[in-house]
Design an enzyme around this catalytic site. Structure first.
Site, mmCIF file in Angstrom:
data_model
loop_
_atom_site.group_PDB
_atom_site.id
_atom_site.type_symbol
_atom_site.label_atom_id
_atom_site.label_comp_id
_atom_site.label_asym_id
_atom_site.label_seq_id
_atom_site.Cartn_x
_atom_site.Cartn_y
_atom_site.Cartn_z
ATOM 1 N N LYS A 73 -26.020 53.787 -12.535
ATOM 2 C CA LYS A 73 -24.814 53.544 -13.328
ATOM 3 C C LYS A 73 -24.683 52.051 -13.611
ATOM 4 O O LYS A 73 -25.132 51.227 -12.818
ATOM 5 C CB LYS A 73 -23.576 53.986 -12.539
ATOM 6 C CG LYS A 73 -23.384 55.479 -12.422
ATOM 7 C CD LYS A 73 -22.080 55.782 -11.666
ATOM 8 C CE LYS A 73 -21.904 57.260 -11.396
ATOM 9 N NZ LYS A 73 -21.660 58.070 -12.607
ATOM 10 N N ASP A 122 -28.144 61.069 -12.081
ATOM 11 C CA ASP A 122 -26.701 60.867 -11.952
ATOM 12 C C ASP A 122 -25.924 62.183 -12.069
ATOM 13 O O ASP A 122 -24.728 62.227 -11.791
ATOM 14 C CB ASP A 122 -26.228 59.857 -13.011
ATOM 15 C CG ASP A 122 -24.866 59.278 -12.685
ATOM 16 O OD1 ASP A 122 -24.390 59.488 -11.547
ATOM 17 O OD2 ASP A 122 -24.291 58.616 -13.563
ATOM 18 N N ARG A 168 -23.880 68.651 -9.131
ATOM 19 C CA ARG A 168 -24.256 70.053 -9.315
ATOM 20 C C ARG A 168 -25.488 70.419 -8.474
ATOM 21 O O ARG A 168 -25.647 71.556 -8.060
ATOM 22 C CB ARG A 168 -24.479 70.342 -10.804
ATOM 23 C CG ARG A 168 -25.629 69.601 -11.422
ATOM 24 C CD ARG A 168 -25.545 69.553 -12.941
ATOM 25 N NE ARG A 168 -24.546 68.601 -13.401
ATOM 26 C CZ ARG A 168 -24.271 68.384 -14.685
ATOM 27 N NH1 ARG A 168 -24.893 69.058 -15.627
ATOM 28 N NH2 ARG A 168 -23.362 67.497 -15.021
HETATM 29 N N1 BES Z 1 -19.424 61.444 -10.008
HETATM 30 C C1 BES Z 1 -19.778 61.458 -11.373
HETATM 31 C C2 BES Z 1 -18.627 61.917 -12.264
HETATM 32 C C3 BES Z 1 -17.475 60.963 -12.379
HETATM 33 C C4 BES Z 1 -17.462 59.998 -13.376
HETATM 34 C C5 BES Z 1 -16.411 61.056 -11.519
HETATM 35 C C6 BES Z 1 -16.399 59.125 -13.476
HETATM 36 C C7 BES Z 1 -15.335 60.188 -11.625
HETATM 37 C C8 BES Z 1 -15.326 59.225 -12.597
HETATM 38 C C9 BES Z 1 -20.951 62.406 -11.577
HETATM 39 O O1 BES Z 1 -21.838 62.514 -10.542
HETATM 40 C C10 BES Z 1 -21.700 61.874 -12.749
HETATM 41 O O2 BES Z 1 -22.241 60.814 -12.644
HETATM 42 N N2 BES Z 1 -21.712 62.628 -13.825
HETATM 43 C C11 BES Z 1 -22.398 62.246 -14.993
HETATM 44 C C12 BES Z 1 -23.095 63.469 -15.495
HETATM 45 C C13 BES Z 1 -24.055 63.233 -16.591
HETATM 46 C C14 BES Z 1 -25.225 62.380 -16.139
HETATM 47 C C15 BES Z 1 -24.523 64.572 -17.082
HETATM 48 C C16 BES Z 1 -21.384 61.741 -16.010
HETATM 49 O O3 BES Z 1 -20.287 62.311 -16.078
HETATM 50 O O4 BES Z 1 -21.678 60.775 -16.696
HETATM 51 ZN ZN ZN Z 2 -21.121 62.075 -8.698
HETATM 52 MN MN MN Z 3 -23.360 61.013 -10.668
#
Ligand code: BES
Ligand code: ZN
Ligand code: MN
Length: 500
Positions: free
Chosen positions: A280, A350, A354
């Site tokens: 990230k 990321d 899931r």
């Molecule tokens: N933990 C994050 C989701 C998240 C984002 C929670 C912002 C709280 C605030 C999750 O693991 C993630 O990174 N999701 C990605 C998924 C994508 C790569 C398909 C996302 O939402 O960008």
């Molecule tokens: Zn996450």
């Molecule tokens: Mn993530």
């Protein structure tokens, strides 16, 4: 902080402070009318002089009113009489508590619980009064050497009921309010902890602590080796890049006969989500200590129901791991074999939530659950869709959706159902494995739920995405909200006297 219930008239209370409401257009609430009467119209005079208009949150402290036993009276503006709804009531309680606390009031008697609130009863007003009070007074200063000693002065709050016949209802409201507030506090305290302290092991150990506190709770912790034996290779792949290895905590709450099928709650417990090798950017990484808020909410909910002694069987599962980049981390392109045997092509490390949850969902089959609910800060897309005040609910089961949405309304812990029609499943197609872990750019919350659904065929299941609601957007270090502990506890309260 202790809460009490009492009936009686406002002028006869011997207490540091009595709180009564006044409405706009110089209208007095019942309790204010009574004070006005014994003081020969003192309150009406003040209102006519324009000392307080009655707008929401306006305050006026009065001292030594004729005919009133309490030293002080706090008048609080409640807005237009016919517009008093749940949101304004919450605002009024918050302002009241802040005012009392800032003024160094130790105890108060609150007549606001008598006010008629649109679509809500006195039970709700008392319970919400407690929950909002605790929420207002919450501080997270564990790591501050210089604590603010004024932080909590208010110690005792009594809510008024109009007559004794309401006592049973009011006591239930206090019990529920106390239990839910306790669960919310546990959830907030844990979620606010930084990732260097709250590691997967630390998180799992909190489940052990809970078992030490409540006789009806038994906790088992599975380590890396145990997860390997279970073939949770997808879960383990996420954890493999971190020096802090994965732990799965199983919290068994046995509140009733063993023959009753348990409700299983699964919480995403990523103690830090760096994104892994699909790293990230730094602004998005800040706040990723909250990626275990689902697990914290499950723990808080278990505590709430244990403290209520609810006659129901519940199994809480905390899926704890850390998602880090390293030379031994899992990579984009890796193909994982999940516990179910289905294979997943990793397109983005990321999308780790899931991958952890899918194996735990398979694991949950062995409990022959009545239903399974997973709670996860799963997708940033959820924040785009619903913002920071509404959690997303996704489930193919209309009955369960209905029950969860009802609990959400009762508990004022908002949730909104998103669709999960079959057509979205196509977005998960992979050319080399059974599915990918990435649904593309569109409908990210839905495709994430569709991914999970592939592991839930054997039972009734719902998914709550709390990415937007688990913490407040303005406070990256101290902003856990304790959601959706209230929703989940309400759901379990309802289910515990649920006769199908
Ligand atoms: N933990 C994050 C989701 C998240 C984002 C929670 C912002 C709280 C605030 C999750 O693991 C993630 O990174 N999701 C990605 C998924 C994508 C790569 C398909 C996302 O939402 O960008
Ligand atoms: Zn996450
Ligand atoms: Mn993530």
């Amino acid at each position: 902080m202790d809460f009490f219930i009492k009936s009686g008239s406002p002028e006869k209370q011997r207490c540091a402070c009595v709180v009564v409401g006044v409405y706009e257009m110089r209208r007095l609430s019942c309790a204010a009318k009574q004070l006005d009467k014994v003081s020969d119209g003192y309150l009406s005079t003040l209102l006519h002089q324009g000392n307080i208009e009655g707008k929401i949150g306006q305050i006026l402290f009065l001292q030594q009113i004729k005919g009133v036993l309490s030293k002080r009276v706090l008048l609080i503006g409640c807005g237009k009489e016919h517009e008093l709804n749940e949101a304004s009531y919450q605002e009024i309680i918050k302002k009241t508590i802040q005012t009392l606390n800032e003024n160094g009031t130790l105890e108060a008697i609150c007549f606001l619980s008598e006010l008629p609130i649109k679509e809500r009863n006195n039970y709700w007003a008392i319970r919400q009064g407690i929950e909002k009070t605790k929420d207002t007074l919450y501080v997270f200063d564990k790591f501050k050497n210089k604590k603010n000693h004024k932080k909590q002065i208010l110690r005792k709050l009594t809510f008024i009921i109009t007559d004794r016949s309401q006592l049973k209802m009011a006591n239930l409201a206090v019990a529920h309010g106390n239990a839910i507030s306790l669960g919310i506090k546990t959830c907030k305290d844990l979620a606010n902890l930084p990732a260097n302290i709250c590691t997967p092991l630390y998180l799992a150990e909190q489940a052990q602590q809970l078992a030490n506190q409540y006789p009806k709770i038994n906790t088992t912790i599975l380590n890396n080796q145990a997860l390997k034996e279970l073939k949770m290779y997808s879960y383990l792949a996420v954890a493999q890049g971190s020096i802090n290895s994965a732990y799965l905590a199983l919290i068994h709450y046995e509140g009733t006969n063993k023959t009753q099928k348990p409700i299983v709650l699964i919480g995403k417990g990523i103690t830090f989500d760096s994104g892994g090798l699909s790293l990230k950017r730094s602004s998005a990484m800040l706040g990723m200590k909250y990626d275990m808020a689902g697990a914290a909410a499950v723990l808080g909910t278990l505590q709430a129901i244990a403290s209520l002694n609810l006659p129901i069987n519940v199994i809480g599962i905390l899926a704890c791991a850390e998602n880090m980049p390293a030379s031994n981390a899992y990579r984009p392109g890796d193909i994982l074999t999940t516990m179910s045997g289905q294979t997943v092509e990793v397109l983005d490390t990321d999308a780790e939530g899931r991958l952890v949850l899918c194996d735990v969902l398979t694991y949950a089959e062995r409990f022959k659950p009545d239903c399974v609910i997973d709670i996860a800060t799963l997708t940033g897309a959820c924040i785009s869709a619903l913002g920071h005040n509404i959690s997303a609910l996704l489930t193919p089961h209309d009955g369960l959706a209905h029950q969860l949405l009802k609990a959400s309304k009762q508990a004022v812990d908002k949730a909104w159902q998103l669709p999960m029609d079959d057509e979205y499943q196509k977005l998960l197609e992979s050319s080399c494995a059974d599915m990918t872990n990435l649904g593309g750019n569109a409908a990210g919350t839905i495709t994430a739920a569709c991914f999970l659904s592939r592991f839930t065929a054997k039972y009734t299941w719902a998914h709550l995405d709390i990415a937007g609601t688990a913490c407040s957007p303005n406070d990256p270090s101290n902003g856990a909200t304790g959601r959706p502990v209230a929703l989940l506890t309400q759901f379990l309260i309802n289910r515990s006297d649920y006769q199908p």
